[in-house]
Design a protein around this motif. Structure first.
Motif, short mmCIF file in Angstrom:
data_model
loop_
_atom_site.label_atom_id
_atom_site.label_comp_id
_atom_site.label_asym_id
_atom_site.label_seq_id
_atom_site.Cartn_x
_atom_site.Cartn_y
_atom_site.Cartn_z
N VAL A 37 0.84 -1.20 0.00
CA VAL A 37 0.00 0.00 0.00
C VAL A 37 0.88 1.25 0.00
O VAL A 37 0.66 2.19 -0.78
CB VAL A 37 -0.97 0.00 1.20
N ASP A 38 1.89 1.27 0.86
CA ASP A 38 2.78 2.43 0.94
C ASP A 38 3.53 2.65 -0.38
O ASP A 38 3.70 3.79 -0.83
CB ASP A 38 3.80 2.26 2.07
N ASP A 54 -3.02 6.60 -15.83
CA ASP A 54 -4.10 6.32 -14.89
C ASP A 54 -3.65 5.27 -13.87
O ASP A 54 -3.83 4.07 -14.05
CB ASP A 54 -5.34 5.82 -15.65
N TRP A 55 -3.07 5.75 -12.79
CA TRP A 55 -2.55 4.87 -11.75
C TRP A 55 -3.64 4.00 -11.14
O TRP A 55 -3.36 2.89 -10.67
CB TRP A 55 -1.86 5.69 -10.66
N LEU A 56 -4.87 4.48 -11.10
CA LEU A 56 -5.92 3.72 -10.44
C LEU A 56 -6.29 2.43 -11.19
O LEU A 56 -6.97 1.58 -10.64
CB LEU A 56 -7.16 4.59 -10.23
N ARG A 57 -5.81 2.28 -12.39
CA ARG A 57 -6.03 1.04 -13.15
C ARG A 57 -4.88 0.05 -12.96
O ARG A 57 -4.94 -1.07 -13.44
CB ARG A 57 -6.21 1.36 -14.63
N CYS A 58 -3.84 0.47 -12.25
CA CYS A 58 -2.68 -0.38 -12.01
C CYS A 58 -2.90 -1.27 -10.80
O CYS A 58 -3.79 -1.03 -9.98
CB CYS A 58 -1.44 0.48 -11.77
N SER A 59 -2.07 -2.28 -10.69
CA SER A 59 -2.11 -3.14 -9.50
C SER A 59 -0.74 -3.75 -9.28
O SER A 59 0.09 -3.82 -10.20
CB SER A 59 -3.15 -4.25 -9.67
N GLU A 61 1.00 -7.25 -8.28
CA GLU A 61 0.84 -8.70 -8.15
C GLU A 61 2.07 -9.17 -7.39
O GLU A 61 3.18 -9.13 -7.91
CB GLU A 61 0.77 -9.33 -9.53
N VAL A 62 1.88 -9.57 -6.16
CA VAL A 62 2.99 -9.90 -5.28
C VAL A 62 3.18 -11.41 -5.22
O VAL A 62 2.22 -12.16 -4.98
CB VAL A 62 2.75 -9.35 -3.86
N THR A 63 4.42 -11.85 -5.45
CA THR A 63 4.73 -13.27 -5.38
C THR A 63 5.76 -13.53 -4.29
O THR A 63 6.51 -12.63 -3.91
CB THR A 63 5.28 -13.79 -6.72
N ASP A 64 5.79 -14.77 -3.83
CA ASP A 64 6.81 -15.17 -2.88
C ASP A 64 8.04 -15.67 -3.64
O ASP A 64 8.10 -15.56 -4.87
CB ASP A 64 6.28 -16.21 -1.89
N GLU A 65 8.99 -16.24 -2.93
CA GLU A 65 10.26 -16.65 -3.54
C GLU A 65 10.12 -17.78 -4.55
O GLU A 65 10.99 -17.95 -5.40
CB GLU A 65 11.24 -17.05 -2.43
N VAL A 66 9.04 -18.55 -4.48
CA VAL A 66 8.85 -19.63 -5.45
C VAL A 66 7.90 -19.25 -6.58
O VAL A 66 7.59 -20.06 -7.44
CB VAL A 66 8.38 -20.94 -4.76
N GLY A 67 7.42 -17.99 -6.57
CA GLY A 67 6.59 -17.50 -7.65
C GLY A 67 5.10 -17.61 -7.42
O GLY A 67 4.31 -17.32 -8.33
N THR A 68 4.69 -18.01 -6.23
CA THR A 68 3.27 -18.11 -5.91
C THR A 68 2.71 -16.72 -5.62
O THR A 68 3.31 -15.96 -4.84
CB THR A 68 3.05 -19.00 -4.67
N LEU A 73 -2.98 -6.32 -5.26
CA LEU A 73 -3.53 -5.09 -4.69
C LEU A 73 -3.73 -4.05 -5.80
O LEU A 73 -2.76 -3.52 -6.33
CB LEU A 73 -2.61 -4.50 -3.62
N PRO A 74 -5.00 -3.77 -6.15
CA PRO A 74 -5.27 -2.68 -7.09
C PRO A 74 -4.87 -1.35 -6.43
O PRO A 74 -5.11 -1.16 -5.24
CB PRO A 74 -6.78 -2.75 -7.30
#
Length: 80
Positions: A37-38, A54-59, A61-68, A73-74
């Motif tokens: 969020v920060d 348009d930043w509000l259309r961005c998100s 996609e957070v993955t861990d070390e194995v790619g999951t 977060l939009p």
């Protein structure tokens, strides 16, 4: 400490994806969510990437070390 990668999806661009190859070490999922969020707020506030109109259309996609994928977060959810 686990490492998470904040990949940026931005549909307004032809490429549409910026991969985070470095990542960030965070203690748990609560810290991760606050960090994401920060980071989204910082990007929108600084408008570092002028190619994204348009930043509000961005998100993130957070993955861990194995790619999951552990979090998506939009940017619209980061607006106060």
């Amino acid at each position: 400490m686990p490492r998470y990668f904040l990949h940026l999806r931005y549909p307004a661009s032809e490429d549409g994806f910026a991969q985070d190859d470095e990542g960030d070490e965070l203690t748990d999922l609560d810290d991760l969510r606050q960090h994401v969020v920060d980071t989204a707020r910082d990007l929108m506030r600084g408008a570092r990437l002028k190619a994204i109109p348009d930043w509000l259309r961005c998100s993130f996609e957070v993955t861990d070390e194995v790619g999951t994928v552990v979090l998506t977060l939009p940017f619209s959810e980061a607006v106060k």
